[in-house]
Design an enzyme around this catalytic site. Structure first.
Site, PDB file in Angstrom:
ATOM      1  N   ASP A 155       0.840  -1.202   0.000  1.00  0.00           N
ATOM      2  CA  ASP A 155       0.000   0.000   0.000  1.00  0.00           C
ATOM      3  C   ASP A 155       0.877   1.255   0.000  1.00  0.00           C
ATOM      4  O   ASP A 155       1.696   1.434   0.896  1.00  0.00           O
ATOM      5  CB  ASP A 155      -0.881   0.006   1.258  1.00  0.00           C
ATOM      6  CG  ASP A 155      -1.767   1.237   1.333  1.00  0.00           C
ATOM      7  OD1 ASP A 155      -2.846   1.225   0.714  1.00  0.00           O
ATOM      8  OD2 ASP A 155      -1.374   2.219   2.005  1.00  0.00           O
TER       9      ASP A 155
ATOM     10  N   TYR B  62       2.648   9.897   0.014  1.00  0.00           N
ATOM     11  CA  TYR B  62       3.741   9.331   0.822  1.00  0.00           C
ATOM     12  C   TYR B  62       5.118   9.665   0.243  1.00  0.00           C
ATOM     13  O   TYR B  62       6.126   9.479   0.915  1.00  0.00           O
ATOM     14  CB  TYR B  62       3.607   7.798   0.953  1.00  0.00           C
ATOM     15  CG  TYR B  62       2.350   7.311   1.637  1.00  0.00           C
ATOM     16  CD1 TYR B  62       1.479   8.194   2.285  1.00  0.00           C
ATOM     17  CD2 TYR B  62       2.021   5.960   1.647  1.00  0.00           C
ATOM     18  CE1 TYR B  62       0.319   7.746   2.888  1.00  0.00           C
ATOM     19  CE2 TYR B  62       0.862   5.498   2.267  1.00  0.00           C
ATOM     20  CZ  TYR B  62       0.010   6.404   2.876  1.00  0.00           C
ATOM     21  OH  TYR B  62      -1.131   5.941   3.479  1.00  0.00           O
TER      22      TYR B  62
ATOM     23  N   HIS C 204      -7.825   9.310  -1.729  1.00  0.00           N
ATOM     24  CA  HIS C 204      -7.228   9.200  -0.384  1.00  0.00           C
ATOM     25  C   HIS C 204      -8.142   9.710   0.737  1.00  0.00           C
ATOM     26  O   HIS C 204      -8.220   9.132   1.806  1.00  0.00           O
ATOM     27  CB  HIS C 204      -5.903   9.974  -0.368  1.00  0.00           C
ATOM     28  CG  HIS C 204      -4.933   9.519   0.657  1.00  0.00           C
ATOM     29  ND1 HIS C 204      -3.578   9.500   0.448  1.00  0.00           N
ATOM     30  CD2 HIS C 204      -5.108   9.057   1.926  1.00  0.00           C
ATOM     31  CE1 HIS C 204      -2.961   9.048   1.520  1.00  0.00           C
ATOM     32  NE2 HIS C 204      -3.864   8.784   2.444  1.00  0.00           N
TER      33      HIS C 204
ATOM     34  N   ASN D  17     -11.068   6.721   3.891  1.00  0.00           N
ATOM     35  CA  ASN D  17     -11.546   7.703   4.879  1.00  0.00           C
ATOM     36  C   ASN D  17     -12.949   8.217   4.556  1.00  0.00           C
ATOM     37  O   ASN D  17     -13.289   9.351   4.903  1.00  0.00           O
ATOM     38  CB  ASN D  17     -10.553   8.880   4.992  1.00  0.00           C
ATOM     39  CG  ASN D  17      -9.205   8.439   5.500  1.00  0.00           C
ATOM     40  OD1 ASN D  17      -9.103   7.926   6.615  1.00  0.00           O
ATOM     41  ND2 ASN D  17      -8.156   8.571   4.693  1.00  0.00           N
TER      42      ASN D  17
ATOM     43  N   PRO E 231      -3.593  -0.570  11.920  1.00  0.00           N
ATOM     44  CA  PRO E 231      -4.176  -1.667  12.710  1.00  0.00           C
ATOM     45  C   PRO E 231      -3.568  -1.784  14.108  1.00  0.00           C
ATOM     46  O   PRO E 231      -4.218  -2.297  15.012  1.00  0.00           O
ATOM     47  CB  PRO E 231      -3.851  -2.909  11.865  1.00  0.00           C
ATOM     48  CG  PRO E 231      -2.631  -2.533  11.095  1.00  0.00           C
ATOM     49  CD  PRO E 231      -2.823  -1.074  10.763  1.00  0.00           C
TER      50      PRO E 231
ATOM     51  N   SER F  15       5.831  -1.682   8.778  1.00  0.00           N
ATOM     52  CA  SER F  15       7.033  -1.947   9.541  1.00  0.00           C
ATOM     53  C   SER F  15       8.246  -1.843   8.647  1.00  0.00           C
ATOM     54  O   SER F  15       8.203  -2.207   7.475  1.00  0.00           O
ATOM     55  CB  SER F  15       6.993  -3.334  10.193  1.00  0.00           C
ATOM     56  OG  SER F  15       8.182  -3.501  10.948  1.00  0.00           O
ATOM     57  N   THR F  16       9.332  -1.355   9.233  1.00  0.00           N
ATOM     58  CA  THR F  16      10.599  -1.313   8.497  1.00  0.00           C
ATOM     59  C   THR F  16      11.566  -2.360   9.055  1.00  0.00           C
ATOM     60  O   THR F  16      12.692  -2.461   8.602  1.00  0.00           O
ATOM     61  CB  THR F  16      11.252   0.081   8.618  1.00  0.00           C
ATOM     62  OG1 THR F  16      11.280   0.441   9.993  1.00  0.00           O
ATOM     63  CG2 THR F  16      10.479   1.116   7.836  1.00  0.00           C
TER      64      THR F  16
HETATM   65  P1  NAP Z   1       0.482   0.832  12.218  1.00  0.00           P
HETATM   66  O1  NAP Z   1       0.731  -0.139  11.135  1.00  0.00           O
HETATM   67  O2  NAP Z   1      -0.708   0.695  13.073  1.00  0.00           O
HETATM   68  O3  NAP Z   1       1.739   0.885  13.196  1.00  0.00           O
HETATM   69  C1  NAP Z   1       3.047   1.085  12.712  1.00  0.00           C
HETATM   70  C2  NAP Z   1       3.996   1.136  13.915  1.00  0.00           C
HETATM   71  O4  NAP Z   1       4.007  -0.136  14.573  1.00  0.00           O
HETATM   72  C3  NAP Z   1       5.420   1.426  13.482  1.00  0.00           C
HETATM   73  O5  NAP Z   1       5.980   2.270  14.465  1.00  0.00           O
HETATM   74  C4  NAP Z   1       6.102   0.060  13.503  1.00  0.00           C
HETATM   75  O6  NAP Z   1       7.470   0.204  13.830  1.00  0.00           O
HETATM   76  C5  NAP Z   1       5.353  -0.642  14.608  1.00  0.00           C
HETATM   77  N1  NAP Z   1       5.264  -2.086  14.416  1.00  0.00           N
HETATM   78  C6  NAP Z   1       4.828  -2.766  13.324  1.00  0.00           C
HETATM   79  N2  NAP Z   1       4.840  -4.089  13.548  1.00  0.00           N
HETATM   80  C7  NAP Z   1       5.301  -4.266  14.819  1.00  0.00           C
HETATM   81  C8  NAP Z   1       5.540  -5.392  15.627  1.00  0.00           C
HETATM   82  N3  NAP Z   1       5.314  -6.624  15.193  1.00  0.00           N
HETATM   83  N4  NAP Z   1       6.017  -5.195  16.889  1.00  0.00           N
HETATM   84  C9  NAP Z   1       6.247  -3.961  17.353  1.00  0.00           C
HETATM   85  N5  NAP Z   1       6.042  -2.828  16.633  1.00  0.00           N
HETATM   86  C10 NAP Z   1       5.555  -2.991  15.374  1.00  0.00           C
HETATM   87  O7  NAP Z   1       0.498   2.343  11.668  1.00  0.00           O
HETATM   88  P2  NAP Z   1       0.339   3.133  10.323  1.00  0.00           P
HETATM   89  O8  NAP Z   1       1.633   3.242   9.590  1.00  0.00           O
HETATM   90  O9  NAP Z   1      -0.345   4.385  10.719  1.00  0.00           O
HETATM   91  O10 NAP Z   1      -0.703   2.305   9.433  1.00  0.00           O
HETATM   92  C11 NAP Z   1      -0.316   1.304   8.530  1.00  0.00           C
HETATM   93  C12 NAP Z   1      -0.483   1.727   7.087  1.00  0.00           C
HETATM   94  O11 NAP Z   1      -1.816   2.120   6.823  1.00  0.00           O
HETATM   95  C13 NAP Z   1       0.321   2.973   6.671  1.00  0.00           C
HETATM   96  O12 NAP Z   1       1.709   2.716   6.541  1.00  0.00           O
HETATM   97  C14 NAP Z   1      -0.374   3.345   5.391  1.00  0.00           C
HETATM   98  O13 NAP Z   1       0.034   2.507   4.320  1.00  0.00           O
HETATM   99  C15 NAP Z   1      -1.823   3.095   5.788  1.00  0.00           C
HETATM  100  N6  NAP Z   1      -2.504   4.329   6.272  1.00  0.00           N
HETATM  101  C16 NAP Z   1      -3.448   4.890   5.463  1.00  0.00           C
HETATM  102  C17 NAP Z   1      -4.074   6.060   5.857  1.00  0.00           C
HETATM  103  C18 NAP Z   1      -5.104   6.670   4.961  1.00  0.00           C
HETATM  104  O14 NAP Z   1      -5.476   7.840   5.166  1.00  0.00           O
HETATM  105  N7  NAP Z   1      -5.614   5.930   3.997  1.00  0.00           N
HETATM  106  C19 NAP Z   1      -3.751   6.674   7.080  1.00  0.00           C
HETATM  107  C20 NAP Z   1      -2.811   6.061   7.895  1.00  0.00           C
HETATM  108  C21 NAP Z   1      -2.191   4.886   7.477  1.00  0.00           C
HETATM  109  P3  NAP Z   1       8.654  -0.574  13.033  1.00  0.00           P
HETATM  110  O15 NAP Z   1       8.717   0.028  11.668  1.00  0.00           O
HETATM  111  O16 NAP Z   1       9.837  -0.322  13.868  1.00  0.00           O
HETATM  112  O17 NAP Z   1       8.266  -2.034  13.010  1.00  0.00           O
END
Ligand code: NAP
Length: 272
Positions: free
Chosen positions: A42, A47, A105, A136, A185, A228-229
């Protein structure tokens, strides 16, 4: 990998989100994810990483057709031609001639939904995307997008985690054959130290992140795109298909909270 089938289309249950990934960090994360078995990526125009995402997919040992690739049109593009032009630019950056899913978006209050959805439909008719969707959009906005689109709306990508379980929207999506794609999530990291998720993790020998992602994808009609990175986290986030939460546990985990939902968005905006 498990798949969610919606409108006869198979979408991988777990994908990789790439918000706030830049440069080689992004390229490496996408490459590692594909290497580990991710087949759903995604990204978005906003971005600033479509080029790196495209490079990682191109260099991967899998064919482009095996990867379900989503990008999103930034809502400042609100006229038909501006949207189509921006999609051509996205495809050039991604180094591909189509995406699997093209989303708008955010809803734009000063854009005409009919014009936006007609542009997405034309992008689909021209082969620039296999499927179209929104992000959204609340239930009313989704209904209006469906009414104005020539093709079915495949998904609504929205924030979805234990503190924002989106019950009404999910009910609507299920009843109308629309996929709910769960973003943030892990509540942008806010779920990682949750007491209930930690306790359940001990029961199943899983981390709180794994319990959260299991809870998300155990909902019918939902796929998710954790970011995640870290190779270890990417691996961990895929390893959630060998246990099942009980119905009581599913209920226990869902605790709608405006404060925690707001904090998740706030953390995301601050990039922490
Ligand atoms: P997220 O996936 O809920 O959380 C990401 C955070 O969790 C990062 O700091 C990551 O750090 C950490 N993490 C991931 N896996 C982990 C694990 N197994 N253990 C511990 N920490 C972990 O947050 P998000 O980036 O907000 O959402 C995910 C994706 O949704 C985005 O990247 C984007 O593609 C999409 N999104 C879309 C919208 C929209 O408006 N459509 C808005 C927000 C997000 P590390 O990198 O260190 O693992």
């Amino acid at each position: 990998m498990e798949y969610e089938t919606i409108q006869d289309i198979d979408v991988p249950k777990i994908g990789l989100g790439t918000w706030r990934m830049e440069g080689s960090t992004c390229r490496n994360a996408v490459a590692t994810a594909i290497d580990l078995g991710y087949r759903h990526i995604d990204t978005a125009q906003a971005y600033g990483n479509e080029r790196q995402v495209g490079q990682a997919i191109e260099n991967a040992a899998v064919d482009r057709e095996e990867v379900f690739l989503t990008t999103k049109v930034w809502p400042m593009h609100r006229t038909h031609d501006a949207i189509i032009d921006s999609v051509h630019e996205s495809l050039a950056r991604l180094g591909t001639n189509y995406v699997d899913l093209l989303l708008i978006h955010w809803p734009n209050p000063i854009a005409a939904t009919r014009e936006v959805m007609s542009a997405l439909s034309d992008a689909q008719n021209d082969g620039l995307t296999r499927h179209i969707g929104v992000s959204n959009f609340d239930e009313e906005q989704l209904k209006s997008a469906q009414k104005d689109a020539e093709a079915p709306v495949l998904t609504d990508q929205v924030q979805f985690h234990p503190y924002n379980p989106q019950r009404e929207l999910l009910d609507y999506c299920r009843a109308n054959d629309v996929l709910l794609t769960a973003y943030s999530p892990l509540a942008h990291g806010g779920a990682l130290h949750d007491q209930i998720l930690t306790t359940l993790g001990k029961k199943y020998d899983k981390t709180p992140a794994q319990v959260t992602l299991r809870w998300v994808i155990q909902h019918d009609g939902v796929v998710t795109i954790p970011k995640s990175t870290s190779r270890a986290h990417l691996e961990e986030n895929l390893d959630i298909f060998d246990f099942e939460l009980t119905e009581t546990e599913m209920e226990l985990i869902a605790r709608p909270s405006r404060i925690r939902t707001g904090m998740s968005m706030f953390r995301g905006r601050l990039g922490v």
